[in-house]
Write an enzyme that holds these catalytic residues in place. Structure first.
Site, PDB file in Angstrom:
ATOM      1  N   GLU A 172       6.850  -3.957  10.772  1.00 26.20           N
ATOM      2  CA  GLU A 172       5.624  -3.252  11.200  1.00 26.20           C
ATOM      3  C   GLU A 172       4.460  -4.209  11.374  1.00 26.20           C
ATOM      4  O   GLU A 172       3.604  -3.998  12.231  1.00 26.20           O
ATOM      5  CB  GLU A 172       5.211  -2.209  10.149  1.00 26.20           C
ATOM      6  CG  GLU A 172       6.124  -1.013  10.041  1.00 26.20           C
ATOM      7  CD  GLU A 172       5.749  -0.140   8.846  1.00 26.20           C
ATOM      8  OE1 GLU A 172       4.671  -0.357   8.239  1.00 26.20           O
ATOM      9  OE2 GLU A 172       6.539   0.759   8.526  1.00 26.20           O
ATOM     10  N   VAL A 173       4.395  -5.214  10.508  1.00 29.06           N
ATOM     11  CA  VAL A 173       3.277  -6.160  10.547  1.00 29.06           C
ATOM     12  C   VAL A 173       3.824  -7.507  11.013  1.00 29.06           C
ATOM     13  O   VAL A 173       4.673  -8.107  10.336  1.00 29.06           O
ATOM     14  CB  VAL A 173       2.608  -6.291   9.164  1.00 29.06           C
ATOM     15  CG1 VAL A 173       1.461  -7.294   9.236  1.00 29.06           C
ATOM     16  CG2 VAL A 173       2.090  -4.929   8.683  1.00 29.06           C
ATOM     17  N   HIS A 205       9.076  -9.039   1.057  1.00 31.58           N
ATOM     18  CA  HIS A 205       8.952  -7.888   0.168  1.00 31.58           C
ATOM     19  C   HIS A 205       9.652  -8.219  -1.155  1.00 31.58           C
ATOM     20  O   HIS A 205      10.752  -8.779  -1.156  1.00 31.58           O
ATOM     21  CB  HIS A 205       9.672  -6.658   0.745  1.00 31.58           C
ATOM     22  CG  HIS A 205       9.065  -6.122   1.993  1.00 31.58           C
ATOM     23  ND1 HIS A 205       8.277  -4.998   2.025  1.00 31.58           N
ATOM     24  CD2 HIS A 205       9.162  -6.531   3.278  1.00 31.58           C
ATOM     25  CE1 HIS A 205       7.910  -4.741   3.259  1.00 31.58           C
ATOM     26  NE2 HIS A 205       8.436  -5.656   4.047  1.00 31.58           N
ATOM     27  N   ILE A 235       0.820  -1.211   0.000  1.00 32.68           N
ATOM     28  CA  ILE A 235       0.000   0.000   0.000  1.00 32.68           C
ATOM     29  C   ILE A 235       0.863   1.274   0.000  1.00 32.68           C
ATOM     30  O   ILE A 235       0.389   2.346  -0.389  1.00 32.68           O
ATOM     31  CB  ILE A 235      -0.954  -0.037   1.225  1.00 32.68           C
ATOM     32  CG1 ILE A 235      -2.187   0.809   0.974  1.00 32.68           C
ATOM     33  CG2 ILE A 235      -0.260   0.362   2.500  1.00 32.68           C
ATOM     34  CD1 ILE A 235      -3.300   0.564   1.988  1.00 32.68           C
ATOM     35  N   HIS A 276       6.202 -12.101   5.953  1.00 35.38           N
ATOM     36  CA  HIS A 276       5.979 -11.699   4.556  1.00 35.38           C
ATOM     37  C   HIS A 276       7.312 -11.348   3.918  1.00 35.38           C
ATOM     38  O   HIS A 276       8.229 -10.865   4.575  1.00 35.38           O
ATOM     39  CB  HIS A 276       5.028 -10.509   4.468  1.00 35.38           C
ATOM     40  CG  HIS A 276       5.437  -9.327   5.286  1.00 35.38           C
ATOM     41  ND1 HIS A 276       5.223  -9.255   6.657  1.00 35.38           N
ATOM     42  CD2 HIS A 276       6.056  -8.173   4.939  1.00 35.38           C
ATOM     43  CE1 HIS A 276       5.698  -8.107   7.105  1.00 35.38           C
ATOM     44  NE2 HIS A 276       6.221  -7.432   6.092  1.00 35.38           N
ATOM     45  N   ASN A 280      11.715  -8.739   6.970  1.00 26.42           N
ATOM     46  CA  ASN A 280      12.028  -8.098   8.244  1.00 26.42           C
ATOM     47  C   ASN A 280      11.563  -8.988   9.384  1.00 26.42           C
ATOM     48  O   ASN A 280      10.472  -9.568   9.326  1.00 26.42           O
ATOM     49  CB  ASN A 280      11.333  -6.740   8.336  1.00 26.42           C
ATOM     50  CG  ASN A 280      11.933  -5.719   7.386  1.00 26.42           C
ATOM     51  OD1 ASN A 280      13.144  -5.671   7.225  1.00 26.42           O
ATOM     52  ND2 ASN A 280      11.097  -4.921   6.755  1.00 26.42           N
TER      53      ASN A 280
HETATM   54  P1  AMP Z   1       7.273  -4.674   7.387  1.00 25.17           P
HETATM   55  O1  AMP Z   1       7.809  -3.351   7.833  1.00 25.17           O
HETATM   56  O2  AMP Z   1       8.314  -5.576   6.837  1.00 25.17           O
HETATM   57  O3  AMP Z   1       6.437  -5.326   8.480  1.00 25.17           O
HETATM   58  O4  AMP Z   1       6.320  -4.368   6.160  1.00 25.17           O
HETATM   59  C1  AMP Z   1       4.933  -4.170   6.269  1.00 25.17           C
HETATM   60  C2  AMP Z   1       4.484  -3.632   4.941  1.00 25.17           C
HETATM   61  O5  AMP Z   1       3.084  -3.796   4.843  1.00 25.17           O
HETATM   62  C3  AMP Z   1       4.771  -2.144   4.739  1.00 25.17           C
HETATM   63  O6  AMP Z   1       5.602  -1.972   3.588  1.00 25.17           O
HETATM   64  C4  AMP Z   1       3.375  -1.540   4.557  1.00 25.17           C
HETATM   65  O7  AMP Z   1       3.342  -0.493   3.605  1.00 25.17           O
HETATM   66  C5  AMP Z   1       2.574  -2.731   4.111  1.00 25.17           C
HETATM   67  N1  AMP Z   1       1.152  -2.670   4.405  1.00 25.17           N
HETATM   68  C6  AMP Z   1       0.560  -2.375   5.572  1.00 25.17           C
HETATM   69  N2  AMP Z   1      -0.773  -2.446   5.472  1.00 25.17           N
HETATM   70  C7  AMP Z   1      -1.034  -2.822   4.199  1.00 25.17           C
HETATM   71  C8  AMP Z   1      -2.235  -3.064   3.460  1.00 25.17           C
HETATM   72  N3  AMP Z   1      -3.447  -2.954   4.030  1.00 25.17           N
HETATM   73  N4  AMP Z   1      -2.141  -3.411   2.159  1.00 25.17           N
HETATM   74  C9  AMP Z   1      -0.922  -3.521   1.573  1.00 25.17           C
HETATM   75  N5  AMP Z   1       0.242  -3.316   2.213  1.00 25.17           N
HETATM   76  C10 AMP Z   1       0.188  -2.958   3.506  1.00 25.17           C
END
Ligand code: AMP
Length: 114
Positions: A94-95, A101, A30, A99, A86
């Site tokens: 962050e999530v 990237h 996003i 996952h 990450n």
């Molecule tokens: P990380 O920092 O490795 O946890 O990456 C989390 C990624 O998820 C970030 O690059 C965000 O921009 C992405 N992200 C968070 N919410 C969403 C969403 N609803 N749809 C698509 N990407 C998202």
């Protein structure tokens, strides 16, 4: 569980999907950090690499095979791309749902973080 990627997997919130397999989903980030920025997400909720074990680590093969296919679909196989996972606070995760990237579609520079 209040996990944004689980909600995407369960169709509770939308995503821009590139492909889906039995065990993973690939969608556009996003907040893209390159012309092409995709996320390959395990359908199983695993927090990060620290939670991999001999029972669940097969998901990493599924993740990378889906990454290869998503790169082909996005026409970046030949031009090249970077894959990043990450894990934990210092990485900036962050999530808390594992996952990969995929970053490409343009030159994305060297790994000089400092
Ligand atoms: P990380 O920092 O490795 O946890 O990456 C989390 C990624 O998820 C970030 O690059 C965000 O921009 C992405 N992200 C968070 N919410 C969403 C969403 N609803 N749809 C698509 N990407 C998202």
């Amino acid at each position: 569980m209040d996990c944004i990627f689980c909600k995407i997997i369960n169709n509770e919130i939308p995503c821009d999907k590139v492909l889906e397999t039995e065990n993973v989903i690939v969608f556009k980030d996003i907040n893209p950090q390159a012309k092409v920025h995709l996320l390959v997400v395990s359908k199983m909720h695993i927090k990060n690499v620290n939670e991999l074990n001999s029972d669940n680590s097969g998901i990493m093969a599924d993740i990378f095979l889906a990454a290869k296919k998503a790169a082909e679909i996005s026409n970046i196989s030949e031009s090249g791309y970077r894959t990043i996972i990450n894990s934990g606070e210092d990485s900036g995760q962050e999530v808390d749902h594992i996952h990969l990237h995929i970053l490409g579609g343009e030159k994305i520079g060297p790994l000089n973080y400092k």
